[in-house]
Design a protein around this motif. Structure first.
Motif, PDB file in Angstrom:
ATOM      1  N   ALA A  20       0.936  -1.338   0.059  1.00  0.00           N
ATOM      2  CA  ALA A  20       0.033   0.215  -0.020  1.00  0.00           C
ATOM      3  C   ALA A  20       0.958   1.424   0.184  1.00  0.00           C
ATOM      4  CB  ALA A  20      -0.955   0.050   1.193  1.00  0.00           C
ATOM      5  N   ILE A  21       0.680   2.185  -0.699  1.00  0.00           N
ATOM      6  CA  ILE A  21       1.207   3.548  -0.762  1.00  0.00           C
ATOM      7  C   ILE A  21       0.106   4.888  -0.641  1.00  0.00           C
ATOM      8  CG2 ILE A  21       2.501   5.142  -2.322  1.00  0.00           C
ATOM      9  CD1 ILE A  21       3.486   2.743  -3.665  1.00  0.00           C
ATOM     10  N   ILE A  22       0.445   5.492   0.369  1.00  0.00           N
ATOM     11  CA  ILE A  22      -0.484   6.724   0.601  1.00  0.00           C
ATOM     12  C   ILE A  22       0.427   8.091   0.665  1.00  0.00           C
ATOM     13  CG2 ILE A  22      -1.896   7.777   2.192  1.00  0.00           C
ATOM     14  CD1 ILE A  22      -2.684   5.008   3.293  1.00  0.00           C
ATOM     15  N   ILE A  23      -0.203   8.781  -0.198  1.00  0.00           N
ATOM     16  CA  ILE A  23       0.479  10.400  -0.486  1.00  0.00           C
ATOM     17  C   ILE A  23      -0.324  11.382   0.524  1.00  0.00           C
ATOM     18  CG2 ILE A  23       1.410  12.191  -1.845  1.00  0.00           C
ATOM     19  CD1 ILE A  23       1.874   9.828  -3.735  1.00  0.00           C
ATOM     20  N   SER A  24       0.117  12.064   1.319  1.00  0.00           N
ATOM     21  CA  SER A  24      -0.524  12.931   2.198  1.00  0.00           C
ATOM     22  C   SER A  24       0.316  14.305   2.213  1.00  0.00           C
ATOM     23  CB  SER A  24      -0.924  12.558   3.476  1.00  0.00           C
ATOM     24  OG  SER A  24       0.349  12.357   4.281  1.00  0.00           O
ATOM     25  N   ASP A  25      -0.494  15.531   2.562  1.00  0.00           N
ATOM     26  CA  ASP A  25       0.099  16.628   2.523  1.00  0.00           C
ATOM     27  C   ASP A  25       0.650  16.986   3.890  1.00  0.00           C
ATOM     28  OD1 ASP A  25      -2.223  17.665   3.899  1.00  0.00           O
ATOM     29  OD2 ASP A  25      -3.081  18.530   2.376  1.00  0.00           O
ATOM     30  N   VAL A  80       9.929   9.929  13.248  1.00  0.00           N
ATOM     31  CA  VAL A  80       9.227   9.166  12.676  1.00  0.00           C
ATOM     32  C   VAL A  80       9.354   8.883  10.959  1.00  0.00           C
ATOM     33  CG1 VAL A  80       6.948   8.883  14.019  1.00  0.00           C
ATOM     34  CG2 VAL A  80       6.929  10.451  12.110  1.00  0.00           C
ATOM     35  N   ILE A  81      10.050   9.751  10.598  1.00  0.00           N
ATOM     36  CA  ILE A  81      10.377  10.083   9.119  1.00  0.00           C
ATOM     37  C   ILE A  81      11.659   9.208   8.675  1.00  0.00           C
ATOM     38  CG2 ILE A  81      10.830  11.513   7.100  1.00  0.00           C
ATOM     39  CD1 ILE A  81       8.156  11.940   8.268  1.00  0.00           C
ATOM     40  N   ASP A  82      11.577   8.527   7.689  1.00  0.00           N
ATOM     41  CA  ASP A  82      12.849   7.543   7.230  1.00  0.00           C
ATOM     42  C   ASP A  82      13.074   6.572   8.280  1.00  0.00           C
ATOM     43  OD1 ASP A  82      13.022   9.200   5.048  1.00  0.00           O
ATOM     44  OD2 ASP A  82      14.472  10.529   5.771  1.00  0.00           O
ATOM     45  N   ILE A  83      11.937   6.178   9.042  1.00  0.00           N
ATOM     46  CA  ILE A  83      12.256   4.953   9.866  1.00  0.00           C
ATOM     47  C   ILE A  83      11.088   4.066   9.787  1.00  0.00           C
ATOM     48  CG2 ILE A  83      12.082   4.483  12.486  1.00  0.00           C
ATOM     49  CD1 ILE A  83      13.039   7.332  13.050  1.00  0.00           C
ATOM     50  N   ARG A  84      11.637   2.680   9.423  1.00  0.00           N
ATOM     51  CA  ARG A  84      10.852   1.527   9.429  1.00  0.00           C
ATOM     52  C   ARG A  84      10.277   1.196  10.871  1.00  0.00           C
ATOM     53  NH1 ARG A  84      11.150  -0.576   4.159  1.00  0.00           N
ATOM     54  NH2 ARG A  84      13.094  -0.061   3.060  1.00  0.00           N
ATOM     55  N   ARG A  85       8.874   0.858  10.885  1.00  0.00           N
ATOM     56  CA  ARG A  85       8.480   0.617  12.158  1.00  0.00           C
ATOM     57  C   ARG A  85       7.382  -0.138  11.987  1.00  0.00           C
ATOM     58  NH1 ARG A  85       5.282   5.345  14.327  1.00  0.00           N
ATOM     59  NH2 ARG A  85       4.747   6.496  12.435  1.00  0.00           N
ATOM     60  N   ASP A  86       6.967  -0.940  13.266  1.00  0.00           N
ATOM     61  CA  ASP A  86       5.547  -1.768  13.254  1.00  0.00           C
ATOM     62  C   ASP A  86       4.652  -0.979  14.104  1.00  0.00           C
ATOM     63  OD1 ASP A  86       6.813  -3.425  11.676  1.00  0.00           O
ATOM     64  OD2 ASP A  86       7.341  -4.897  13.454  1.00  0.00           O
ATOM     65  N   ILE A  87       3.177  -0.798  13.448  1.00  0.00           N
ATOM     66  CA  ILE A  87       2.354   0.001  14.197  1.00  0.00           C
ATOM     67  C   ILE A  87       1.016  -0.904  14.112  1.00  0.00           C
ATOM     68  CG2 ILE A  87       3.521   2.250  13.913  1.00  0.00           C
ATOM     69  CD1 ILE A  87       1.434   2.874  11.627  1.00  0.00           C
ATOM     70  N   GLU A  88       0.155  -0.339  14.285  1.00  0.00           N
ATOM     71  CA  GLU A  88      -1.447  -0.928  14.339  1.00  0.00           C
ATOM     72  C   GLU A  88      -2.134  -0.101  13.433  1.00  0.00           C
ATOM     73  OE1 GLU A  88      -2.958  -1.693  18.210  1.00  0.00           O
ATOM     74  OE2 GLU A  88      -2.360  -3.775  17.995  1.00  0.00           O
ATOM     75  N   GLY A  89      -2.952  -0.587  12.296  1.00  0.00           N
ATOM     76  CA  GLY A  89      -3.659   0.231  11.315  1.00  0.00           C
ATOM     77  C   GLY A  89      -5.254  -0.036  11.873  1.00  0.00           C
ATOM     78  N   ARG A  90      -6.105   0.851  11.487  1.00  0.00           N
ATOM     79  CA  ARG A  90      -7.500   0.681  11.687  1.00  0.00           C
ATOM     80  C   ARG A  90      -8.039   0.591  10.197  1.00  0.00           C
ATOM     81  NH1 ARG A  90     -10.490   5.106  15.168  1.00  0.00           N
ATOM     82  NH2 ARG A  90      -9.923   6.317  13.315  1.00  0.00           N
ATOM     83  N   ARG A  91      -8.869  -0.481  10.007  1.00  0.00           N
ATOM     84  CA  ARG A  91      -9.761  -0.511   8.894  1.00  0.00           C
ATOM     85  C   ARG A  91     -10.998   0.270   8.945  1.00  0.00           C
ATOM     86  NH1 ARG A  91      -7.551  -6.001   8.876  1.00  0.00           N
ATOM     87  NH2 ARG A  91      -6.312  -6.377   7.022  1.00  0.00           N
ATOM     88  N   ARG A  92     -11.755   0.362   7.843  1.00  0.00           N
ATOM     89  CA  ARG A  92     -13.107   1.012   7.828  1.00  0.00           C
ATOM     90  C   ARG A  92     -13.799   0.515   8.595  1.00  0.00           C
ATOM     91  NH1 ARG A  92     -17.668   0.038   5.080  1.00  0.00           N
ATOM     92  NH2 ARG A  92     -16.327  -1.449   3.866  1.00  0.00           N
ATOM     93  N   THR A  93     -13.983  -0.968   8.689  1.00  0.00           N
ATOM     94  CA  THR A  93     -14.675  -1.456   9.729  1.00  0.00           C
ATOM     95  C   THR A  93     -14.506  -1.292  11.119  1.00  0.00           C
ATOM     96  OG1 THR A  93     -13.412  -3.552   9.384  1.00  0.00           O
ATOM     97  CG2 THR A  93     -15.250  -3.093   8.074  1.00  0.00           C
ATOM     98  N   HIS A 105       9.523  11.960   3.192  1.00  0.00           N
ATOM     99  CA  HIS A 105       9.321  13.253   3.134  1.00  0.00           C
ATOM    100  C   HIS A 105       9.763  13.985   1.712  1.00  0.00           C
ATOM    101  CE1 HIS A 105      10.056  17.892   4.121  1.00  0.00           C
ATOM    102  NE2 HIS A 105       8.479  17.610   3.818  1.00  0.00           N
ATOM    103  N   THR A 106       9.041  14.688   1.128  1.00  0.00           N
ATOM    104  CA  THR A 106       9.518  15.489  -0.171  1.00  0.00           C
ATOM    105  C   THR A 106       8.758  16.762  -0.235  1.00  0.00           C
ATOM    106  OG1 THR A 106      10.063  15.373  -2.340  1.00  0.00           O
ATOM    107  CG2 THR A 106       8.225  14.502  -1.747  1.00  0.00           C
ATOM    108  N   ARG A 107       9.309  17.679  -0.931  1.00  0.00           N
ATOM    109  CA  ARG A 107       8.564  18.995  -1.515  1.00  0.00           C
ATOM    110  C   ARG A 107       8.604  19.215  -2.666  1.00  0.00           C
ATOM    111  NH1 ARG A 107       8.234  22.774   2.797  1.00  0.00           N
ATOM    112  NH2 ARG A 107       8.358  24.318   1.284  1.00  0.00           N
ATOM    113  N   ILE A 108       7.315  19.266  -3.145  1.00  0.00           N
ATOM    114  CA  ILE A 108       7.246  19.740  -4.576  1.00  0.00           C
ATOM    115  C   ILE A 108       6.240  21.043  -4.862  1.00  0.00           C
ATOM    116  CG2 ILE A 108       5.757  19.032  -6.597  1.00  0.00           C
ATOM    117  CD1 ILE A 108       6.108  16.222  -5.716  1.00  0.00           C
ATOM    118  N   GLY A 109       6.778  21.917  -5.657  1.00  0.00           N
ATOM    119  CA  GLY A 109       6.371  23.178  -5.654  1.00  0.00           C
ATOM    120  C   GLY A 109       5.970  24.112  -4.422  1.00  0.00           C
ATOM    121  N   GLY A 110       7.022  23.842  -3.271  1.00  0.00           N
ATOM    122  CA  GLY A 110       6.872  24.519  -2.213  1.00  0.00           C
ATOM    123  C   GLY A 110       6.006  23.701  -1.174  1.00  0.00           C
TER     124      GLY A 110
END
Length: 510
Positions: A20-25, A80-93, A105-110
């Motif tokens: 899974a890949i997720i991109i957020s602002d 938390v950036i650039d660090i691999r770690r194990d966490i818990e996720g929550r599904r829609r259910t 982390h990256t910057r595009i167009g500021g």
């Protein structure tokens, strides 16, 4: 590359990525999500976009996440950036599951953008738990075997000296003390012999055996002992492979299972025995059973007792673990487990509190030609043009649900899921269109799988039904009475069995 080409390439990557890949602002709003991310968190295509990343986290983690990100953006310190770690996720259910995550982390167009790559650890954790459980039982078995050996030596000396002392006793009272000590020592020797069975160091005398004959003989003995308050049913296939097994230990194992069942049924109930040939010929069922592929004969022993909770099931085969009110010895199931493993077989446990318990005893078939029998139905459903078929899978066990989803998707069908019969019924009432509903019988909530099937048959007559259970049909019918009869696909089942049932259901449409 042009901007249009870049966008097309990014879209292709997001659709094809396995993880899974997720991109957020910078504010934590999701801008893009891969197809694998939608499936992982149980969202429809595109539903994640615009939502807060916090909706995919547990409440505890979500409460701290914004602070971590704000601190990073203000100071550049990476917690938390650039660090691999194990966490818990929550599904829609609302289901919580383990995740391995890394965030870049990256910057595009500021603008600050965060890219999270996530991998579901559910199956990995399940495999690790199974391996840990096996290793724990093996370690306890090795220790038990060593202790049993040393205690046998001690008891040999004790019993021998007591016998010599008894021969020299002239006083009747003293002789009674000696005989009591001898009886206790003999009980100790019997206990050690049972521990050796668990440790897989028992003295087995395997002979060619028809499992039906031993089972019938044992049931005849049990009927006299149990009396009329317990109904006993049998379902034995006509053609059963022979097995190599110690008949005395096999009979003892059956008696142990029945006595446990009687304790759980409190004076009355039903016992069901079934015997059939089973071919383990695909990776799914071999993984599910922790058993090598090949030909087996399976004896199922099911009851309508109290059932076991998850913790009791996890520890059921450990020596000295007991759920009985009087404590018990906790050796019965441990002995059966050791006997099966020493015989080259395996034992499975399926149980639901308030419904009952079913044990599956797998013995290697003596006829090795059986192992070469091919599946009777091709396992590639794509050749049957099922690619557009929709199936709703209803299962409350997260691990079984995950496995079922993979099995069905590998067949080329489109999947939807529900974790209860009530939720599945609500989805259908809300307009979800499916060709097949594949449901377990025992479910949390108001409705069982049978209740759901009856409602579907009455209200959605074009929807096909496939029902599965870890119990025999007789046991589950007694506990969950219903007006409509359904054919049950018994767990654990092969992929070929699943394809065969689906092919029969969709034969008039494919």
């Amino acid at each position: 590359m042009t901007g249009a080409t870049d966008t097309a390439l990014l879209t292709a990557i997001m659709q094809a990525a396995v993880d899974a890949i997720i991109i957020s602002d910078g504010g934590g709003t999701i801008l893009r999500a891969s197809a694998a991310a939608d499936r992982l968190f149980d969202y429809e295509d595109g539903q994640l976009i615009g939502q807060s990343i916090n909706t995919l986290m547990t409440h505890d983690h979500a409460d701290t996440h914004d602070g971590f990100m704000t601190h990073y953006l203000n100071t550049g310190e990476k917690s938390v950036i650039d660090i691999r770690r194990d966490i818990e996720g929550r599904r829609r259910t609302g289901d919580i599951f383990p995740l391995h995550v890394s965030v870049g982390h990256t910057r595009i167009g500021g603008e600050d953008l965060f890219v999270a790559t996530l991998h579901d650890l559910t199956q990995s954790h399940a495999s690790e738990d199974a391996l840990t459980r096996t290793q724990r039982l093996d370690a306890v078995g090795q220790m038990t075997g060593g202790i049993a050996h040393d205690f046998n030596n001690l008891l040999t000396v004790i019993i021998g000296n007591l016998e010599l002392l008894g021969l020299r006793c002239t006083d009747e009272k003293t002789r009674e003390f000696v005989e009591d000590a001898q009886d206790a020592a003999e009980l100790g020797a019997d206990l050690i012999s049972r521990l050796k069975v668990f440790a897989r160091k028992g003295d087995l005398k395997p002979v060619a055996t028809d499992l039906r004959e031993v089972c019938n003989a044992t049931i005849s003995l049990l009927k006299t002992t149990l009396g009329g308050n317990y109904a006993i049913t049998t379902d034995f296939d006509d053609n059963i492979d022979t097995i190599l097994v110690d008949q005395s230990q096999l009979q003892s194992a059956i008696v142990n299972l029945v006595m446990n069942a009687v304790d759980a049924m409190h004076g009355s109930g039903e016992l069901a025995f079934s015997i059939s040939n089973v071919v383990i010929d695909d990776a799914y069922i071999a993984q599910e059973l922790d058993i090598s592929p090949g030909a087996y004969v399976r004896l199922s022993v099911s009851d309508t007792g109290d059932g076991m909770d998850r913790e009791a099931q996890r520890r059921a085969f450990e020596p000295f673990f007991s759920t009985k009110a009087d404590g018990g010895t906790g050796l019965g199931l441990a002995m059966v487990h050791g006997f099966l493993r020493q015989s080259g077989g395996h034992i499975t446990l399926y149980s639901e509190p308030g419904i009952g318990t079913s044990f599956g005893l797998y013995f290697p078939a003596r006829d090795t030609m059986t192992a070469a029998r091919p599946p009777t139905v091709p396992t590639d459903a794509r050749t049957q043009r099922w690619l557009e078929r929709q199936i709703l899978i209803v299962e409350d066990d997260p691990q079984v649900l995950k496995l079922s989803l993979k099995r069905i998707r590998d067949l080329g069908l489109q999947t939807h899921q529900a974790t209860s019969a009530d939720q599945a019924y609500a989805l259908l009432q809300a307009g979800l269109k499916v060709d097949v509903v594949f449901t377990d019988i025992v479910m949390p909530g108001k409705m069982s799988g049978y209740d759901l099937a009856a409602k579907i048959k009455a209200e959605f007559p074009t929807v096909k039904l496939l029902i599965t259970s870890g119990y025999t049909s007789d046991i589950i019918s007694a506990k969950l009475p219903h007006d409509v009869s359904f054919d049950v696909l018994h767990k654990p089942y092969r992929q070929a069995d699943l394809v065969s049932r689906l092919a029969a259901l969709l034969a008039d449409e494919s």
